[in-house]
Design a protein around this motif. Structure first.
Motif, PDB file in Angstrom:
ATOM      1  N   LYS A  62     111.293  77.324  74.426  1.00 34.25           N
ATOM      2  CA  LYS A  62     111.163  78.529  73.615  1.00 34.25           C
ATOM      3  C   LYS A  62     111.083  78.176  72.137  1.00 34.25           C
ATOM      4  CE  LYS A  62     114.965  80.794  72.939  1.00 34.25           C
ATOM      5  NZ  LYS A  62     116.169  81.619  73.219  1.00 34.25           N
ATOM      6  N   SER A  86     104.179  85.213  71.586  1.00 37.17           N
ATOM      7  CA  SER A  86     104.349  86.531  72.178  1.00 37.17           C
ATOM      8  C   SER A  86     103.593  87.577  71.362  1.00 37.17           C
ATOM      9  CB  SER A  86     105.830  86.900  72.245  1.00 37.17           C
ATOM     10  OG  SER A  86     106.325  87.172  70.946  1.00 37.17           O
ATOM     11  N   ASP A  87     103.335  88.723  71.982  1.00 31.22           N
ATOM     12  CA  ASP A  87     102.642  89.804  71.287  1.00 31.22           C
ATOM     13  C   ASP A  87     103.450  90.313  70.097  1.00 31.22           C
ATOM     14  OD1 ASP A  87     100.615  89.654  73.128  1.00 31.22           O
ATOM     15  OD2 ASP A  87     101.395  91.261  74.393  1.00 31.22           O
ATOM     16  N   THR A 140     111.661  87.854  77.787  1.00 32.53           N
ATOM     17  CA  THR A 140     110.333  88.071  77.198  1.00 32.53           C
ATOM     18  C   THR A 140     109.237  87.442  78.059  1.00 32.53           C
ATOM     19  OG1 THR A 140     110.344  86.035  75.873  1.00 32.53           O
ATOM     20  CG2 THR A 140     111.347  88.012  74.892  1.00 32.53           C
ATOM     21  N   VAL A 142     107.934  84.486  77.667  1.00 28.51           N
ATOM     22  CA  VAL A 142     107.003  83.629  76.936  1.00 28.51           C
ATOM     23  C   VAL A 142     107.144  82.157  77.334  1.00 28.51           C
ATOM     24  CG1 VAL A 142     108.495  83.272  74.905  1.00 28.51           C
ATOM     25  CG2 VAL A 142     106.000  83.194  74.666  1.00 28.51           C
ATOM     26  N   GLU A 145     105.440  81.807  80.587  1.00 28.25           N
ATOM     27  CA  GLU A 145     103.999  81.937  80.345  1.00 28.25           C
ATOM     28  C   GLU A 145     103.406  80.602  79.922  1.00 28.25           C
ATOM     29  OE1 GLU A 145     100.873  84.461  77.501  1.00 28.25           O
ATOM     30  OE2 GLU A 145     103.022  84.924  77.493  1.00 28.25           O
ATOM     31  N   ALA A 170     107.668  91.970  81.493  1.00 27.65           N
ATOM     32  CA  ALA A 170     107.309  90.555  81.421  1.00 27.65           C
ATOM     33  C   ALA A 170     106.783  90.061  82.762  1.00 27.65           C
ATOM     34  CB  ALA A 170     108.520  89.730  80.993  1.00 27.65           C
TER      35      ALA A 170
END
Length: 226
Positions: A62, A86-87, A140, A142, A145, A170
């Motif tokens: 992260k 992340s968005d 989240t 991320v 992802e 998510a």
């Protein structure tokens, strides 16, 4: 995406056993089970044991918000040159130099963990294989992802993301990257990953090393190195 009603886990091992039961219905055949360190490894170890899979570590890290490092706004992963953001990252207004420093810090920790946990041992061949990516929870999403993006490029035959508890938005987003997203619990009121565990003590580097050594010993029939 598969989910169920509310549940709290005793610890990560309990979460792994419950999650393994959900994965059994997928009919996976000797999958490669990749735990995201550190907390994903004890969960993944239980899954590999139940499914007869090959346990290994895959490192994704992260990227925290400068000044609020616990809040993930991006992630890096092994073999992935780009940074996954992340968005919501742009809404925090971090200075470019601060964000660059956070990215570099995450990459240094990624390299440290990969070297510590696997040494010179390469990742197993994943092309055409059934691969299960495991973490102890999805907030989240991320970090997962970044791992999925990196692993998809290795051309697995089937890519599954498995987490005991996941935030619904998510998990839904990651269905575009994984062939299956499997979780035991996907509460509407997520709060935080640790809320869904009675014992959410940090997993140590040594616990990761020991779990991987135990899995290798069981696979080869040789006692773990001491």
């Amino acid at each position: 995406m598969r989910g169920a009603g509310p549940v709290r886990f005793s610890n990560r091992a309990d979460a792994g056993r419950r999650l393994a039961k959900r994965l059994e219905v997928l009919g996976l055949d000797s999958p490669v089970v990749l735990g995201l360190p550190r907390g994903g490894i004890p969960v993944a170890a239980e899954i590999a044991s139940v499914l007869g899979g090959h346990l290994e570590v895959f490192v994704a890290r992260k990227i925290g918000t400068p000044g609020h490092e616990e809040l993930g706004i991006g992630a890096v992963a092994e073999g992935l040159e780009e940074v996954i953001m992340s968005d919501a990252a742009s809404s925090y207004g971090s200075r470019a130099e601060d964000l660059t420093a956070m990215i570099e810090r995450s990459r240094r920790e990624l390299y440290r963990q990969a070297a510590l946990y696997r040494g010179h041992r390469p990742l197993p061949e994943l092309a055409g294989r059934q691969v299960v990516v495991v973490d102890d929870g999805l907030a989240t999403g991320v970090t997962a992802e970044a791992a999925l993006v990196a692993l998809r490029r290795r051309q697995p035959g089937r890519l599954v993301l498995a987490v005991p508890v996941c935030a619904r938005d998510a998990a839904a987003r990651l269905t575009t990257l994984a062939d299956d997203v499997v979780c035991v619990q996907s509460p509407a009121d997520f709060l935080a990953v640790g809320f869904w565990y009675k014992d959410f003590s940090p997993t140590t580097d040594q616990e990761v090393i020991d779990a991987l050594a135990k899995a290798r010993a069981e696979a080869t029939g040789e006692p773990p190195a001491v």
